[in-house]
Design an enzyme around this catalytic site. Structure first.
Site, mmCIF file in Angstrom:
data_model
loop_
_atom_site.group_PDB
_atom_site.id
_atom_site.type_symbol
_atom_site.label_atom_id
_atom_site.label_comp_id
_atom_site.label_asym_id
_atom_site.label_seq_id
_atom_site.Cartn_x
_atom_site.Cartn_y
_atom_site.Cartn_z
ATOM 1 N N CYS A 288 0.833 -1.202 0.000
ATOM 2 C CA CYS A 288 0.000 0.000 0.000
ATOM 3 C C CYS A 288 0.868 1.252 0.000
ATOM 4 O O CYS A 288 1.538 1.564 0.989
ATOM 5 C CB CYS A 288 -0.921 -0.033 1.219
ATOM 6 S SG CYS A 288 -1.732 1.534 1.598
ATOM 7 N N CYS A 291 0.144 3.821 2.711
ATOM 8 C CA CYS A 291 0.599 3.283 4.005
ATOM 9 C C CYS A 291 2.088 3.540 4.179
ATOM 10 O O CYS A 291 2.539 4.007 5.230
ATOM 11 C CB CYS A 291 0.330 1.783 4.092
ATOM 12 S SG CYS A 291 -1.403 1.295 3.932
#
Length: 401
Positions: A288, A291
């Site tokens: 991600c 993230c």
């Protein structure tokens, strides 16, 4: 935020990719035969090779839909704005032409509905680069649909009109919002829940959940879960628990958050050991991008506030232990992460992700010293402000008095 719904391709229509194609002219240069005593005659230059990317083939409806999907995935050979617009127009023209070929075969109603959705998607995309052409095409299509009294077409048109209101649901008055939500569920009651109406209602719940109207969002998710439990689509039916999880998550602020499971090291996680600390509960994965982008700030805040009672607990959604561990090692992450050792409890099937209806990451939840949730979106400057409020300003640097 990377959005990832557990269901695949839940959309009213697919967006057409912005891109461009430039035809490559290929010529053949023929050298003179040095040994020939005759005058050199120019040989014919090879014909320009045609780019057939957007040439609509003959075929069945299935083959034509496959062609449309292929066209929508094409990428540009040049990235200039003008070329991108030209390519998008070519994509739209190809999709619309393919739709006309499908309709020429006098398909059944289900296929016709699919054609209409393809046209809606293509014209919506066209409007982004040629507003006049897109608007004119949409007007013509919508007028034709308005004149069609078949129940399936009426339902499609109703859903289309409702979908246009979703983006503004957060700014509606309470009365208008309730009316709109009731209209959505009336359509579901009359026609059954499908992936299109699921997507609309789920987006309403998600949008409200990001505002101060999170309770309204939770109620939407609860009504959606009830509809999912009795719908004909098996995939939707089995995912009803996730919708209830979303309602549960939206009701967390001011309440205790329960966390159980196994750490990535294979040990039982002890949530009680964190009581008295401010804890960032971070749902994340190594794949991600957003993230990963947040990691430096998380490290900085941990360094700043760690001695004052700040901690981080990660809920990892990787499917591979190796990929998880590789990223942890490369970034020198020091906080505890939960990750099941069971393959069917990894990724989006992580039990905590299901329990709290997490369908997009990063999802960063901040818990105070009492174990109560104070924020469902504790990222970036929002996290920093919250920590300052909960733990006070912390002196950094080595200045002397």
């Amino acid at each position: 935020m990377v959005f990832r719904t557990p269901l695949v391709n839940i959309r009213l229509h697919q967006s057409v990719v912005m891109s461009c194609v430039v035809l490559m002219l290929i010529g053949v240069v023929v050298a003179q035969d040095e040994k020939s005593e005759e005058p050199v005659q120019d040989k014919p230059v090879a014909a320009v090779e045609e780019d057939k990317t957007f040439e609509v083939p003959d075929g069945s409806a299935t083959e034509l839909f496959a062609f449309m999907n292929k066209v929508k995935r094409t990428r540009p050979k040049e990235r200039t704005p003008d070329a991108s617009k030209a390519h998008l127009k070519s994509q739209v023209e190809a999709v619309l032409a393919a739709c006309d070929k499908v309709m020429a075969g006098k398909p059944d109603e289900a296929v016709e509905i699919k054609v209409i959705n393809e046209k809606l998607g293509a014209l919506s995309a066209l409007s982004r680069v040629d507003r006049a052409a897109g608007a004119e095409g949409m007007k013509t299509l919508m007028e034709a649909l308005e004149a069609d009294e078949r129940p399936a077409i009426v339902a499609l048109l109703t859903t289309r009109k409702l979908s246009q209101k979703v983006a503004s649901v957060a700014t509606m008055s309470e009365a208008d919002r309730d009316t709109f939500v009731n209209e959505l569920f009336t359509v579901i009651d009359e026609n059954g829940l499908d992936r299109t109406t699921y997507s609309l209602v789920s987006n309403v719940g998600s949008t409200l959940g990001k505002t101060k109207k999170s309770e309204a969002g939770a109620e939407v998710y609860e009504r959606l879960a009830a509809a999912m439990e009795k719908c004909d689509d098996e995939t939707l039916r089995t995912r009803a628990g996730r919708a209830l999880g979303s309602a549960r998550r939206l009701r967390l602020p001011g309440k205790f958050m329960e966390i159980t499971g196994t750490t990535a090291d294979g040990e039982d996680f002890d949530w009680s050991a964190y009581r008295g600390k401010v804890v960032l509960v971070d749902f994340w994965a190594s794949w991600c991008g957003p993230c990963r982008a947040e990691i430096p700030n998380m490290k900085a805040q941990l360094e700043k506030y760690g001695d004052n009672g700040f901690a981080i607990v990660g809920i990892n959604l990787d499917t591979s232990q190796d990929k998880y561990q590789g990223y942890v090692d490369s970034e020198s992450l020091t906080w505890t992460n939960l990750m099941s050792d069971k393959a069917d409890e990894r990724g989006w099937d992580n039990p905590l992700a299901v329990h709290y209806g997490v369908s997009g990451i990063p999802t960063a939840i901040l818990v105070d010293q009492e174990g109560k949730v104070v924020s469902l979106s504790a990222r970036g400057q929002q996290l920093n402000r919250l920590l300052s409020g909960l733990l006070g300003d912390v002196e950094t640097g080595d200045s002397e008095n």
